[in-house]
Design a protein around this motif. Structure first.
Motif, PDB file in Angstrom:
ATOM      1  N   UNK A   1       0.760  -1.315   0.173  1.00 13.15           N
ATOM      2  CA  UNK A   1      -0.093   0.022   0.023  1.00 13.15           C
ATOM      3  C   UNK A   1       0.892   1.367   0.029  1.00 13.15           C
ATOM      4  N   UNK A   2       1.946   1.169   0.697  1.00 13.85           N
ATOM      5  CA  UNK A   2       2.720   2.512   0.838  1.00 13.85           C
ATOM      6  C   UNK A   2       3.497   2.521  -0.681  1.00 13.85           C
ATOM      7  N   UNK A   3       4.123   1.633  -1.140  1.00 11.76           N
ATOM      8  CA  UNK A   3       4.850   1.771  -2.292  1.00 11.76           C
ATOM      9  C   UNK A   3       3.816   2.072  -3.475  1.00 11.76           C
ATOM     10  N   UNK A   4       2.680   1.195  -3.628  1.00 13.99           N
ATOM     11  CA  UNK A   4       1.460   1.593  -4.543  1.00 13.99           C
ATOM     12  C   UNK A   4       0.952   3.054  -4.379  1.00 13.99           C
ATOM     13  N   UNK A   5       0.676   3.226  -3.271  1.00 15.16           N
ATOM     14  CA  UNK A   5       0.189   4.676  -3.228  1.00 15.16           C
ATOM     15  C   UNK A   5       1.175   5.912  -3.789  1.00 15.16           C
ATOM     16  N   UNK A   6       2.490   5.729  -3.313  1.00 14.47           N
ATOM     17  CA  UNK A   6       3.573   6.559  -3.804  1.00 14.47           C
ATOM     18  C   UNK A   6       3.431   6.651  -5.347  1.00 14.47           C
ATOM     19  N   UNK A   7       3.761   5.541  -5.896  1.00 12.50           N
ATOM     20  CA  UNK A   7       3.933   5.335  -7.183  1.00 12.50           C
ATOM     21  C   UNK A   7       2.732   5.616  -7.877  1.00 12.50           C
ATOM     22  N   UNK A   8       1.579   5.492  -7.553  1.00 15.39           N
ATOM     23  CA  UNK A   8       0.161   5.839  -8.398  1.00 15.39           C
ATOM     24  C   UNK A   8       0.158   7.515  -8.274  1.00 15.39           C
ATOM     25  N   UNK A   9       0.619   7.948  -7.272  1.00 18.80           N
ATOM     26  CA  UNK A   9       0.408   9.479  -7.100  1.00 18.80           C
ATOM     27  C   UNK A   9       1.535  10.085  -8.411  1.00 18.80           C
ATOM     28  N   UNK A  10       2.767   9.668  -7.993  1.00 20.64           N
ATOM     29  CA  UNK A  10       3.891  10.195  -9.231  1.00 20.64           C
ATOM     30  C   UNK A  10       3.560  10.033 -10.587  1.00 20.64           C
ATOM     31  N   UNK A  11       2.901   8.663 -10.739  1.00 22.87           N
ATOM     32  CA  UNK A  11       2.719   8.477 -12.304  1.00 22.87           C
ATOM     33  C   UNK A  11       1.402   9.393 -12.760  1.00 22.87           C
ATOM     34  N   UNK A  12       0.584   9.696 -11.740  1.00 22.94           N
ATOM     35  CA  UNK A  12      -0.793  10.427 -12.055  1.00 22.94           C
ATOM     36  C   UNK A  12      -0.183  11.874 -12.459  1.00 22.94           C
ATOM     37  N   UNK A  13       0.802  12.329 -11.624  1.00 20.24           N
ATOM     38  CA  UNK A  13       1.490  13.746 -11.990  1.00 20.24           C
ATOM     39  C   UNK A  13       2.008  13.961 -13.336  1.00 20.24           C
ATOM     40  N   UNK A  14       2.699  12.850 -13.598  1.00 21.11           N
ATOM     41  CA  UNK A  14       3.556  13.106 -15.008  1.00 21.11           C
ATOM     42  C   UNK A  14       2.669  12.507 -15.829  1.00 21.11           C
ATOM     43  N   UNK A  15       1.621  11.722 -15.745  1.00 23.30           N
ATOM     44  CA  UNK A  15       0.819  11.187 -16.890  1.00 23.30           C
ATOM     45  C   UNK A  15       0.141  11.920 -17.701  1.00 23.30           C
TER      46      UNK A  15
END
Length: 282
Positions: free
Chosen positions: A17-31
């Motif tokens: 959950x920690x890793x996935x939430x952070x990665x999802x946030x970063x991916x959305x910002x860059x997407x």
């Protein structure tokens, strides 16, 4: 509440959950910048490069992240340079590099004396593949990505919508394109172990496309993408735990459902807007 307590009683789920939430946030910002510049498939290309790098690292018994991060960053820079300075543009450049890296990874995997299981996890994702070091690296790199994105938000916005005008006003467009490519590469590497190299690009594409169905301003779309991405990930990972489904595939399915809901909501909003406009004209 009992389900939530049960989920977080497992260390591997907390890490996921920690890793996935952070990665999802970063991916959305860059997407959103990538989608608007019609370069959204860079995530798919870089994930295949990461697969090849992880195959090499596994066969050599090297630390996967230490090998994958520099290799994927270099690939992102090469893709950017090819797209800017060559007749080979966008999707063609991505296709050549991604298929080549994927083929190389498969060949190395076949010669790697039993490394298939670990590589399989990288292809399709595995909650159990995450260790403490992955969590620490993810937190540090995610913080770097978020800080750089916020700090250079105005420049990224300008370069995304009108690169030629930005260059004419003195903005170093090449630098900010490079920054976006490098941050995307880091995000891809961070998410590959959890989402899988074949599915990680969905975190970049779906939240941005979904939010664009409803919102029109850049800022509102970015915020919506970030929230939607994290929510879809948490729902997908929960479903994966409850129904014993692959985590990457579960998260992508939830993102698809989110895209459908946002699309319907966007159409309803357009219909209501037209009706309201007609009433005002009368």
């Amino acid at each position: 509440m009992e389900t939530i307590v049960q989920i977080f009683s497992y260390t591997f789920m907390t890490r996921a959950f920690i890793v996935g939430a952070l990665v999802s946030l970063c991916a959305a910002l860059l997407g959103l910048p990538l989608v608007l510049k019609k370069y959204s498939m860079i995530g798919d290309g870089l994930s295949h490069v990461g697969f090849g790098a992880l195959a090499v690292a596994t066969v050599m018994n090297a630390a996967p992240m230490k090998v994958a991060i520099p290799v994927v960053i270099i690939a992102a820079i090469i893709l950017l340079r090819i797209n800017e300075n060559s007749k080979l543009k966008g999707d063609a450049a991505i296709a050549i590099i991604s298929t080549g890296a994927l083929a190389l990874g498969v060949v190395i995997m076949s010669l790697g004396n039993g490394s298939n299981i670990d590589i399989y996890n990288y292809m399709f994702g595995s909650i159990l593949a995450l260790g403490k070091s992955d969590v620490y690296i993810s937190i540090i790199l995610s913080i770097i990505v978020i800080i750089l994105y916020i700090f250079f938000y105005v420049k990224i916005f300008a370069v995304t919508f009108d690169e030629n005008f930005s260059k004419a006003t003195g903005i170093r467009t090449g630098l900010y394109n490079m920054l976006t490519a490098v941050l995307t590469a880091l995000t891809i590497v961070l998410g590959m172990r959890l989402m899988g190299s074949l599915l990680i690009s969905a975190l970049i594409i779906f939240p941005a496309l979904s939010s664009m169905r409803i919102f029109r301003s850049f800022k509102a779309t970015v915020i919506s993408s970030a929230i939607l991405s994290v929510v879809c990930f948490c729902i997908g990972l929960t479903m994966s735990f409850l129904y014993s489904m692959p985590p990457g595939a579960s998260v992508v399915c939830v993102n698809i459902a989110g895209f459908i809901i946002y699309s319907i909501a966007g159409k309803l909003r357009a219909v209501l807007f037209r009706l309201r406009k007609n009433r005002q004209q009368r």
